[in-house]
Design an enzyme around this catalytic site. Structure first.
Site, PDB file in Angstrom:
ATOM      1  N   LEU A  46       0.808  -1.211   0.000  1.00 51.65           N
ATOM      2  CA  LEU A  46       0.000   0.000   0.000  1.00 51.65           C
ATOM      3  C   LEU A  46       0.847   1.270   0.000  1.00 51.65           C
ATOM      4  O   LEU A  46       1.686   1.468   0.888  1.00 51.65           O
ATOM      5  CB  LEU A  46      -0.933   0.008   1.213  1.00 51.65           C
ATOM      6  N   HIS A  47       0.614   2.126  -0.989  1.00 46.84           N
ATOM      7  CA  HIS A  47       1.349   3.392  -1.075  1.00 46.84           C
ATOM      8  C   HIS A  47       0.601   4.370  -1.971  1.00 46.84           C
ATOM      9  O   HIS A  47      -0.158   3.994  -2.861  1.00 46.84           O
ATOM     10  CB  HIS A  47       2.752   3.169  -1.637  1.00 46.84           C
TER      11      HIS A  47
END
Length: 433
Positions: A237-238
């Protein structure tokens, strides 16, 4: 299973070592090193309604107050550039505005395509489990991290140049450089890095991204998100963000309010659809609180994820305006439905390209780039009208809304006629310096 040959973007200097065992002693972001580290910490004010409310307290003797964007984020980013941590100097890349009504932006970035590893990856599955054996952000070096980004315990923002990360702390969220930058100040926001979350939006992480946009307090600093199947290259996740002192074409495109009625208490969030733009999409703005806007968009993203619809998100106007684009380019590419001429330009239309910032790898493409080319490329990204109407139903349902009937539409039109002679409220629009 749909797959395409593609070249992943290298976002960390440790990415090409991802297949090796990276144990303790390398000062990484993993469980072996991060919990006993000391990293800078920026804490943001809780429940900020307006960026002017935030006031920064610097918890270090003798240091002046730090402006989040200018002194902290961009200052630290330039420090990493002076250390030679980037794969090329993005400030030397040529950039021009294409002639036309929208002002699409072309950048020649030949360095971004160097030393890449061709891979196979699935494009028909938006939700995929996290795989610790593949490259993820726990394997990057702490020298690539600018600071931790977390919520304050009081009503002020604080900056701690040195702050220990304790073993009993909640998983830290960090801001790190992208070593293959698209623009000045290109960074990654990695929520709760030790939790090893796959690339999927949730309520907590999206609100964190809005707080970052609000803290930056500059319309030229935007955040973006790519789902799997919409050209995300790392399944950890980013969000991405960078500073570009020019309006994005999508920010200038006209919109039309979606006439609807609520099934849930009114949150004050307004939803519109894009008009006269090559990619069909939605625009969210307003909200009684920042969390109202955040939750509405996150609900829509979660619904798209669960229905296996790839999408991209642009966070604009200091977090006050959010664009959501369901897309199908990778699927078309895998099915052989995209022209070879467009594929030869090596442009993967993710959030920045969809927003109008075209990163081109070949000089001939850069010199010949036109608004017509941008329009043709992005038209391949957009869903068909029939499919978009179906997705619109998903988005409205996820937002607790439904389209109004004809009587409500006529009532809305009468309201508009009554307001016709009222002076419009001016809207601030970014301009060139």
């Amino acid at each position: 299973m749909l797959t395409i040959k593609r070249v992943p973007t290298v976002v960390s200097n440790y990415q090409e070592e991802a297949s090796e065992s990276l144990g303790c002693g390398r000062n990484c972001l993993g469980h072996c090193c991060l919990p006993v580290s000391k990293l800078p910490l920026y804490t943001f004010k809780k429940n900020v309604k307006d960026s002017s409310e935030a006031r920064v307290e610097v918890s270090s003797e003798g240091q002046p107050p730090a402006a989040f964007l200018d002194n902290l984020l961009l200052g630290q980013w330039e420090d990493r550039m002076s250390q030679g941590l980037f794969r090329y100097d993005v400030t030397l890349c040529e950039t021009r505005i294409m002639p036309g009504n929208y002002g699409f932006i072309a950048q020649l970035n030949e360095g971004r395509h160097m030393k890449k590893r061709p891979t196979e990856f699935r494009v028909d599955q938006v939700l995929q489990p996290f795989d610790e054996n593949k490259f993820n952000f726990t394997k990057i070096g702490q020298e690539e991290v600018l600071f931790r980004f977390e919520q304050s315990n009081d009503n002020n923002a604080h900056y701690f140049p040195v702050s220990p990360v304790t073993a009993d702390s909640n998983s830290s969220s960090v801001v790190a450089i992208n070593v293959s930058p698209i623009e000045y100040g290109h960074v990654l926001l990695i929520p709760h890095v030790l939790d090893c979350l796959p690339q999927r939006i949730d309520h907590d992480s999206f609100l964190l991204a809005l707080h970052m946009a609000k803290e930056a307090a500059d319309p030229f600093f935007r955040l973006g998100y790519n789902s799997l199947g919409a050209f995300a290259t790392i399944n950890h996740l980013h969000f991405q963000a960078y500073y570009l002192m020019a309006p994005f074409p999508v920010e200038k495109a006209p919109t039309e309010r979606i006439i609807r009625r609520g099934k849930l208490p009114n949150s004050g969030v307004m939803i519109s659809k894009m008009l006269n733009y090559p990619v069909q999409g939605f625009v969210f703005e307003g909200g009684n609180l920042m969390q109202d806007l955040s939750d509405t968009v996150a609900n829509s993203c979660i619904f798209l994820q669960n229905n296996n619809i790839p999408y991209n998100v642009l966070i604009s106007d200091c977090g006050g305006r959010i664009f959501l684009f369901p897309q199908c380019f990778a699927e078309k590419q895998a099915l052989g439905e995209v022209s070879q001429e467009l594929l030869d330009t090596l442009v993967n239309p993710a959030v920045w390209e969809i927003s109008g910032h075209m990163v081109l790898k070949r000089r001939e493409d850069y010199e010949n780039a036109s608004e017509e080319y941008a329009w043709r490329l992005l038209a391949e990204v957009s869903l068909s009208e029939e499919r978009f109407q179906e997705v619109k139903g998903y988005v409205l349902e996820a937002s607790g809304l439904q389209e109004a009937d004809m009587e409500e539409i006529r009532e809305n039109e009468r309201d508009r006629e009554e307001d016709f002679n009222k002076p419009p409220t001016p809207r601030a629009t970014p301009t060139f310096a």
